[in-house]
Design an enzyme around this catalytic site. Structure first.
Site, PDB file in Angstrom:
ATOM      1  N   ASP A   1      33.591  44.411  47.175  1.00  0.00           N
ATOM      2  CA  ASP A   1      34.763  43.566  46.979  1.00  0.00           C
ATOM      3  C   ASP A   1      34.591  42.658  45.762  1.00  0.00           C
ATOM      4  O   ASP A   1      33.495  42.154  45.508  1.00  0.00           O
ATOM      5  CB  ASP A   1      34.974  42.711  48.228  1.00  0.00           C
TER       6      ASP A   1
ATOM      7  N   ASN B   1      45.011  50.509  49.852  1.00  0.00           N
ATOM      8  CA  ASN B   1      44.927  50.352  48.400  1.00  0.00           C
ATOM      9  C   ASN B   1      45.973  51.173  47.661  1.00  0.00           C
ATOM     10  O   ASN B   1      46.276  50.907  46.487  1.00  0.00           O
ATOM     11  CB  ASN B   1      43.529  50.736  47.889  1.00  0.00           C
TER      12      ASN B   1
END
Length: 254
Positions: A32, A81
């Site tokens: 991340d 995503n």
């Protein structure tokens, strides 16, 4: 120069105090912070941030091999995503294609006999990416020393739903009855079939949640959250996660 010297000493110290026989067999990583890293670099193009993230993954794989960690699973792209801006998604798909093709002839991958595998709803990916994945998996299918798993088009809840559907099909077709349904059977029907559960899950960027990553498999995983953004992850950050893991008393619910 002085700072680098101190950093090198600290890295040596952390490495020296790790116990090889207590090293996690399987680590999983939520990579991340690529987008936040891009914004902090004078609003660098977000694809460049993801490219830096690829470089970090290569380093982490090197560190893992050197330390005797056998399996590395990384969260590369979730089903959610796909909702990001089209330009970013297209850039990521291009990166996936390029880097899976690189793995086909990657010297370190072949030198260290690393098997490459993608897990997730791969049917959601563009055909060129699927083809590149197939090439990398085919080129490394006979390796068993180490394994790199990339979770792409992945969602932990959907993975469990898909496993349930497979099991229901077997029941309806008379192959099994409901008494045969066990934890082991569920595990065998997950995208990660055949993989041991991760001993340690690391998430970068300071966020403290799993975000749908390996929900079934993480039941007894140790969790470690690191403040560094993924492209900025240092070896000392990685070593500290391993030190923290080795200092924990893993009782598995006992």
């Amino acid at each position: 120069m002085v700072f680098q010297f101190i950093y090198d000493i600290y890295e040596w110290y952390l490495t020296k105090h790790l116990t090889p026989e207590n090293m996690p067999y399987h680590i999983a990583i939520i990579m991340d912070g690529n987008r936040r890293y891009s914004k902090l670099q004078d609003n660098m193009d977000v694809t460049k941030g993801h490219e830096r993230g690829v470089n970090t993954l290569e380093k982490v794989l090197d560190w893992s091999i050197d330390l005797g960690i056998k399996v590395v699973t990384v969260y590369a792209f979730s089903t959610e995503n796909f909702n990001r801006p089209k330009e970013e998604v297209d850039g990521l798909m291009n990166l996936f294609e390029i880097n899976f093709k690189k793995l086909v002839t990657h010297k370190k991958i072949h030198k260290n006999k690393v098997r490459v595998k993608a897990v997730g709803r791969l049917e959601l990916l563009p055909s060129n990416v699927r083809e590149a994945i197939n090439e990398a998996e085919e080129a490394t299918k006979n390796y068993h020393d180490s394994q790199l798993n990339l979770a792409i088009g992945y969602d932990g809840r959907q993975e469990i739903v898909d496993a349930i559907k497979k099991i229901v099909d077997e029941v309806e077709n008379g192959k099994i009855n409901k008494e045969n349904i066990t934890e082991d059977l569920v595990s065998k029907n997950l995208y990660t079939e055949g993989l041991s559960d991760p001993n340690l899950i690391i998430r970068t960027s300071g966020e403290e949640r799993l975000s749908g990553f390996l929900l079934w498999q993480s039941s007894y995983s140790e969790l470690y959250f690191c403040d560094s953004l993924w492209p900025e992850l240092r070896k000392t950050d990685f070593l500290r996660a391993l030190r923290d893991y080795q200092e924990r008393d893993r009782r598995f619910g006992a």
